[in-house]
Scaffold this active site. Structure first.
Site, PDB file in Angstrom:
ATOM      1  N   LYS A 126      26.308 -29.298 -46.783  1.00 66.32           N
ATOM      2  CA  LYS A 126      25.357 -30.388 -46.974  1.00 66.32           C
ATOM      3  C   LYS A 126      25.732 -31.338 -48.105  1.00 66.32           C
ATOM      4  O   LYS A 126      25.032 -32.334 -48.332  1.00 66.32           O
ATOM      5  CB  LYS A 126      23.958 -29.829 -47.234  1.00 66.32           C
ATOM      6  CG  LYS A 126      23.777 -29.158 -48.588  1.00 66.32           C
ATOM      7  CD  LYS A 126      22.319 -28.740 -48.770  1.00 66.32           C
ATOM      8  CE  LYS A 126      22.078 -28.205 -50.179  1.00 66.32           C
ATOM      9  NZ  LYS A 126      20.663 -27.847 -50.390  1.00 66.32           N
ATOM     10  N   CYS A 158      28.279 -12.484 -50.778  1.00 62.11           N
ATOM     11  CA  CYS A 158      26.831 -12.460 -50.984  1.00 62.11           C
ATOM     12  C   CYS A 158      26.458 -11.216 -51.783  1.00 62.11           C
ATOM     13  O   CYS A 158      26.948 -10.121 -51.483  1.00 62.11           O
ATOM     14  CB  CYS A 158      26.106 -12.453 -49.643  1.00 62.11           C
ATOM     15  SG  CYS A 158      24.301 -12.426 -49.792  1.00 62.11           S
ATOM     16  N   VAL A 175      18.244 -21.696 -45.376  1.00 64.92           N
ATOM     17  CA  VAL A 175      17.700 -21.150 -46.616  1.00 64.92           C
ATOM     18  C   VAL A 175      18.052 -19.665 -46.668  1.00 64.92           C
ATOM     19  O   VAL A 175      18.294 -19.038 -45.634  1.00 64.92           O
ATOM     20  CB  VAL A 175      16.172 -21.342 -46.719  1.00 64.92           C
ATOM     21  CG1 VAL A 175      15.808 -22.815 -46.710  1.00 64.92           C
ATOM     22  CG2 VAL A 175      15.445 -20.603 -45.602  1.00 64.92           C
ATOM     23  N   SER A 234      21.833 -15.413 -59.887  1.00 62.75           N
ATOM     24  CA  SER A 234      22.884 -15.670 -58.909  1.00 62.75           C
ATOM     25  C   SER A 234      22.860 -14.574 -57.851  1.00 62.75           C
ATOM     26  O   SER A 234      22.735 -13.395 -58.175  1.00 62.75           O
ATOM     27  CB  SER A 234      24.246 -15.696 -59.609  1.00 62.75           C
ATOM     28  OG  SER A 234      25.294 -15.607 -58.663  1.00 62.75           O
ATOM     29  N   SER A 279      44.617  -9.446 -16.737  1.00 59.54           N
ATOM     30  CA  SER A 279      45.243  -9.913 -17.971  1.00 59.54           C
ATOM     31  C   SER A 279      44.187 -10.473 -18.916  1.00 59.54           C
ATOM     32  O   SER A 279      43.169 -11.023 -18.471  1.00 59.54           O
ATOM     33  CB  SER A 279      46.272 -11.011 -17.661  1.00 59.54           C
ATOM     34  OG  SER A 279      46.700 -11.678 -18.839  1.00 59.54           O
ATOM     35  N   SER A 298      40.766  -9.567 -25.604  1.00 58.25           N
ATOM     36  CA  SER A 298      41.195  -8.190 -25.362  1.00 58.25           C
ATOM     37  C   SER A 298      39.994  -7.252 -25.265  1.00 58.25           C
ATOM     38  O   SER A 298      39.953  -6.363 -24.408  1.00 58.25           O
ATOM     39  CB  SER A 298      42.139  -7.740 -26.479  1.00 58.25           C
ATOM     40  OG  SER A 298      42.771  -6.524 -26.143  1.00 58.25           O
ATOM     41  N   SER A 301      25.049 -19.307 -53.195  1.00 61.60           N
ATOM     42  CA  SER A 301      24.034 -18.945 -54.184  1.00 61.60           C
ATOM     43  C   SER A 301      24.674 -18.330 -55.420  1.00 61.60           C
ATOM     44  O   SER A 301      23.995 -17.691 -56.229  1.00 61.60           O
ATOM     45  CB  SER A 301      23.022 -17.958 -53.585  1.00 61.60           C
ATOM     46  OG  SER A 301      22.202 -18.590 -52.631  1.00 61.60           O
ATOM     47  N   THR A 347      23.036 -10.569 -52.465  1.00 57.18           N
ATOM     48  CA  THR A 347      21.585 -10.456 -52.311  1.00 57.18           C
ATOM     49  C   THR A 347      21.135  -8.995 -52.277  1.00 57.18           C
ATOM     50  O   THR A 347      20.139  -8.622 -52.901  1.00 57.18           O
ATOM     51  CB  THR A 347      21.123 -11.184 -51.038  1.00 57.18           C
ATOM     52  OG1 THR A 347      21.338 -12.591 -51.211  1.00 57.18           O
ATOM     53  CG2 THR A 347      19.650 -10.936 -50.746  1.00 57.18           C
ATOM     54  N   TYR A 358      14.436 -19.196 -63.613  1.00 57.10           N
ATOM     55  CA  TYR A 358      13.543 -18.330 -62.845  1.00 57.10           C
ATOM     56  C   TYR A 358      14.262 -17.495 -61.790  1.00 57.10           C
ATOM     57  O   TYR A 358      13.636 -16.672 -61.120  1.00 57.10           O
ATOM     58  CB  TYR A 358      12.464 -19.173 -62.148  1.00 57.10           C
ATOM     59  CG  TYR A 358      13.005 -20.130 -61.095  1.00 57.10           C
ATOM     60  CD1 TYR A 358      13.194 -19.718 -59.781  1.00 57.10           C
ATOM     61  CD2 TYR A 358      13.328 -21.439 -61.422  1.00 57.10           C
ATOM     62  CE1 TYR A 358      13.697 -20.577 -58.819  1.00 57.10           C
ATOM     63  CE2 TYR A 358      13.831 -22.315 -60.471  1.00 57.10           C
ATOM     64  CZ  TYR A 358      14.011 -21.880 -59.173  1.00 57.10           C
ATOM     65  OH  TYR A 358      14.518 -22.738 -58.235  1.00 57.10           O
ATOM     66  N   ARG A 359      15.583 -17.676 -61.651  1.00 56.51           N
ATOM     67  CA  ARG A 359      16.298 -16.974 -60.592  1.00 56.51           C
ATOM     68  C   ARG A 359      17.574 -16.352 -61.127  1.00 56.51           C
ATOM     69  O   ARG A 359      17.944 -16.547 -62.291  1.00 56.51           O
ATOM     70  CB  ARG A 359      16.615 -17.920 -59.431  1.00 56.51           C
ATOM     71  CG  ARG A 359      17.561 -19.064 -59.786  1.00 56.51           C
ATOM     72  CD  ARG A 359      17.919 -19.883 -58.563  1.00 56.51           C
ATOM     73  NE  ARG A 359      18.608 -19.084 -57.552  1.00 56.51           N
ATOM     74  CZ  ARG A 359      18.944 -19.542 -56.347  1.00 56.51           C
ATOM     75  NH1 ARG A 359      18.643 -20.790 -55.997  1.00 56.51           N
ATOM     76  NH2 ARG A 359      19.566 -18.777 -55.490  1.00 56.51           N
TER      77      ARG A 359
END
Length: 349
Positions: free
Chosen positions: A80, A188, A132, A291, A28, A317, A273, A190, A288-289
């Site tokens: 955090k 995400c 990170v 999303s 089972s 299962s 992010s 990325t 400088y970045r």
């Protein structure tokens, strides 16, 4: 100019395989034990529980989520942005939950100072998640070494990476568990923004081999859409599996329930992010970045307990199909078959 290297070996994702069932003596699903006990390469702690982990996103890694998951012996990496005072209040009211949570810490600003304050205030939390997006920098390796020096007894999770050589580096630096996954998460972006990533199933298999040879563990992070994907992650060699989207949208998730004109109830879910998260916690997206996350509304799903029970039932299962009496045996009992189709969707909405 040097020639660009191309690895021609096909890398696989959860959608590319199914488990091959095997004759066995399990009577089972109820006889399958999902609880595991772990000892660690560096930490003096042991951990006993079901190694499914709520992500440290602020719409997932909440106090309410931790309380509910702990009832089922699941783990939560707390986001955090909880204050030290809020943590102290939670710890005082829920001491039984503390063995099943981790503090989270990045490398920005006063993150480490806050972590030191949290550990001093609530020493019974056994784990620290160093989180990170890009775990490949020497700066992050040095940060892991620094945190291990400050907290020699704690369980340290560190990531994210997707290749065996970087798993080894982080384990050598002091990590006990390396988080594996770049770009597979449901919110995400990325891979779209950077072109960087690795199919999650192959990443797990290769990173698990490296970690286990070195006496460490890995945590698959991202890409699971259903209980079968979680089982595949464990079958591929993951010691822990982290979930974000699968735990979003519940009562215990962060954020308010909104009712649309149609009457449908939804909750907001976003990557940490994303522009939404960066506006909330950093005042916006730095020049400088870009999303690397998106913001979506998802159907309100009610209490998370039903999702937990459904998930655990599916994994039991899986084990019963392949002959694994315990979750810790699933990897040894796994044979994957390549497939071109997972499901019959003729009646899907």
């Amino acid at each position: 100019m040097p020639r660009v290297e191309i690895e021609s070996e096909v890398k696989l994702d959860f959608k590319d395989v199914l488990f091959r069932p095997k004759r066995n003596d399990i009577r089972s699903r109820a006889d399958v034990d999902l609880v595991r006990e772990y000892k660690f390469k560096h930490s003096t702690h042991t951990y006993t529980g079901v190694p499914i982990v709520a992500s440290n996103m602020d719409t997932v890694g909440t106090f309410d989520m931790a309380k509910q998951l702990a009832k089922h012996q699941l783990f939560t990496t707390m986001h955090k942005h909880h204050s030290v005072e809020d943590f102290k209040e939670f710890a005082s009211a829920n001491p039984d939950v503390l063995p099943h949570i981790a503090f989270s810490c990045g490398m920005a600003g006063d993150d480490l100072t806050k972590l030191q304050a949290l550990v001093a205030a609530i020493p019974k939390v056994p784990a620290i998640c160093l989180d990170v997006a890009n775990g490949y920098s020497d700066h992050f390796v040095d940060f892991v070494k620094k945190v291990r020096g400050l907290f020699p007894e704690h369980i340290i999770l560190a990531g994210n990476v997707v290749t065996g050589e970087m798993v080894e580096e982080l384990l050598k630096a002091g990590a006990d568990i390396v988080k594996v996954g770049i770009g597979p998460g449901s919110v995400c972006t990325t891979r779209r923004q950077t072109g960087v990533g690795y199919p999650q199933l192959s990443a797990i298999m290769e990173c698990a081999e490296a970690a286990h040879a070195y006496g460490g563990h890995i945590m698959s992070d991202g890409g699971c859409t259903c209980p079968g994907d979680i089982a595949k992650a464990f079958g591929a060699g993951a010691d822990f599996v982290m979930l974000g989207g699968m735990l979003a949208g519940h009562d215990e998730s962060g954020g308010e329930v909104h009712t649309l004109e149609s009457g449908k109830k939804v909750k907001m879910f976003y990557g940490m992010s994303s522009s939404t998260a960066m506006k909330k916690y950093a005042g916006g997206v730095a020049d400088y970045r870009s999303s690397e996350g998106k913001t979506v509304t998802i159907t309100y799903r009610g209490p998370v307990s039903a999702t937990i029970l459904d998930t655990l039932g599916g994994i039991r299962s899986t084990c019963s199909y392949v002959g694994a009496h315990r979750l810790g045996e699933l990897h040894a009992h796994t044979t994957f078959i390549r497939v071109t189709q997972q499901l019959n969707n003729v009646f899907s909405s």
